[in-house]
Design an enzyme around this catalytic site. Structure first.
Site, PDB file in Angstrom:
ATOM      1  CD  GLU A  42     -36.065   9.406  37.115  1.00 25.84           C
ATOM      2  OE1 GLU A  42     -35.346   8.459  37.704  1.00 25.84           O
ATOM      3  OE2 GLU A  42     -36.470   9.402  35.780  1.00 25.84           O
TER       4      GLU A  42
ATOM      5  CE  LYS B 254     -32.003  10.360  36.591  1.00 27.42           C
ATOM      6  NZ  LYS B 254     -32.892   9.053  35.727  1.00 27.42           N
TER       7      LYS B 254
ATOM      8  CG  ASP C 225     -38.676   7.595  34.403  1.00 25.66           C
ATOM      9  OD1 ASP C 225     -37.995   6.604  34.217  1.00 25.66           O
ATOM     10  OD2 ASP C 225     -39.960   7.478  34.828  1.00 25.66           O
TER      11      ASP C 225
END
Length: 320
Positions: A179, A31, A33
């Site tokens: 993340e 993921k 950011d």
């Protein structure tokens, strides 16, 4: 010349492990950011970048313009995320924020910002290629098409996606201070503008304690009640503001907190330095709460905080 269709980005739904149907039905990506973007490449050597809201943000990121040359004569729409990396090579949203508001700024201002905080485009999907829409193609097919483009430049790349091992991947991102992960069903089509259960985002959450130093009012049905709590932690003997939290509590908890905050009301801000927060109501720093969050910005602010519970067993002066 091919006319590229308007497409909104597909969105992931929050979730947790284990994944429905088992790991072998899902691809796992890190993921990112940053700022979600659709790169529109009409095939004439130019590139246009639109944010999740549809805003044209091309002018804020001149270093990404060269991507258009990679698609001269071959129109495409790519899905990805713009990130700014810190000295350790990790995405730093605080650093990216210095670039996000420069869409209407003079080129000289944008250029100086680009030298201070260069960005990188992480590409993870292709939804249009050549003369063909890939919206109905399964994720596995789209991913193969993306990797076959061999996009690897100074300012863009296609990070790996792995099938299975979701728990190990999540733990690896946690250990690296990232993340979390996004899991994508291998058979899923691309659903423009939809928050789909075919994409599941799983965040690494950190728990911390913070002192309540104020609140901001809610709106609508929450008028008269706190909409968000203003949080602080001790640093070098001072209570430093670390962000606000407005999610994670029940209606009963919100009402109970409102009563406690009214008793502790004060006209003096307990934070040093005083944060610039419109409509803030300050309280004596007596209450401690437990919150979860994803990461911290470079300035130390909590990212994506969520309320967990009051901690009456903890003294405010001990919270760092």
């Amino acid at each position: 010349m091919v006319t590229l269709p308007p497409i909104a980005p597909m969105l992931a739904s929050p979730g947790r492990l284990p994944l429905p149907g088992g790991d072998d039905r899902w691809a796992v990506e890190t993921k990112q950011d940053g700022q979600r973007v659709l790169a529109r490449l009409p095939g004439d050597g130019t590139a246009l970048f639109r944010s999740r809201s549809g805003e044209n943000i091309t002018s804020a990121y001149p270093e990404l313009q060269a991507l258009g040359e990679e698609f001269r004569g071959a129109p495409a729409i790519l899905d990805g995320e713009i990130v700014a990396l810190d000295e350790s090579g990790r995405a730093d949203f605080g650093r990216l924020e210095s670039r996000m508001g420069l869409v209407r700024s003079p080129a000289a201002v944008v250029g100086r910002a680009a030298r201070r905080a260069p960005v990188h485009l992480v590409l993870f999907d292709v939804v249009f290629l050549g003369a063909d829409s890939l919206l109905t193609a399964p994720y596995a097919e789209r991913r193969h098409a993306l990797e076959s483009l061999e996009l690897s430049g100074a300012c863009w790349s296609v990070p790996a996606a792995v099938v299975g091992s979701s728990a190990r991947a999540l733990e690896a991102t946690r250990a690296a201070g990232l993340e979390g992960i996004v899991c994508k069903r291998l058979t899923s089509r691309y659903e423009p503008g939809v928050r789909s259960r075919s994409w599941i985002k799983i965040r690494n959450l950190v728990t911390t304690d913070a002192v309540i130093g104020g609140w901001t009012p809610g709106r609508g049905r929450l008028t008269g009640l706190p909409g968000a709590l203003l949080l602080g932690q001790r640093h070098e003997g001072r209570l430093r503001y670390v962000g606000s939290v407005g999610t994670g509590w029940s209606e009963r908890e919100r009402a109970d907190l409102s009563a406690l905050l009214s008793v502790a009301a004060t006209t003096d801000c307990p934070f040093t330095p005083v944060p610039l927060i419109t409509g803030a109501h300050w309280v004596l720093p007596r209450l401690v709460g437990e919150v979860t969050y994803a990461t911290r910005t470079r300035a130390g602010y909590l990212r994506h905080p969520s309320w967990h519970r009051l901690r009456p067993d903890l003294a405010p002066e001990d919270i760092a």
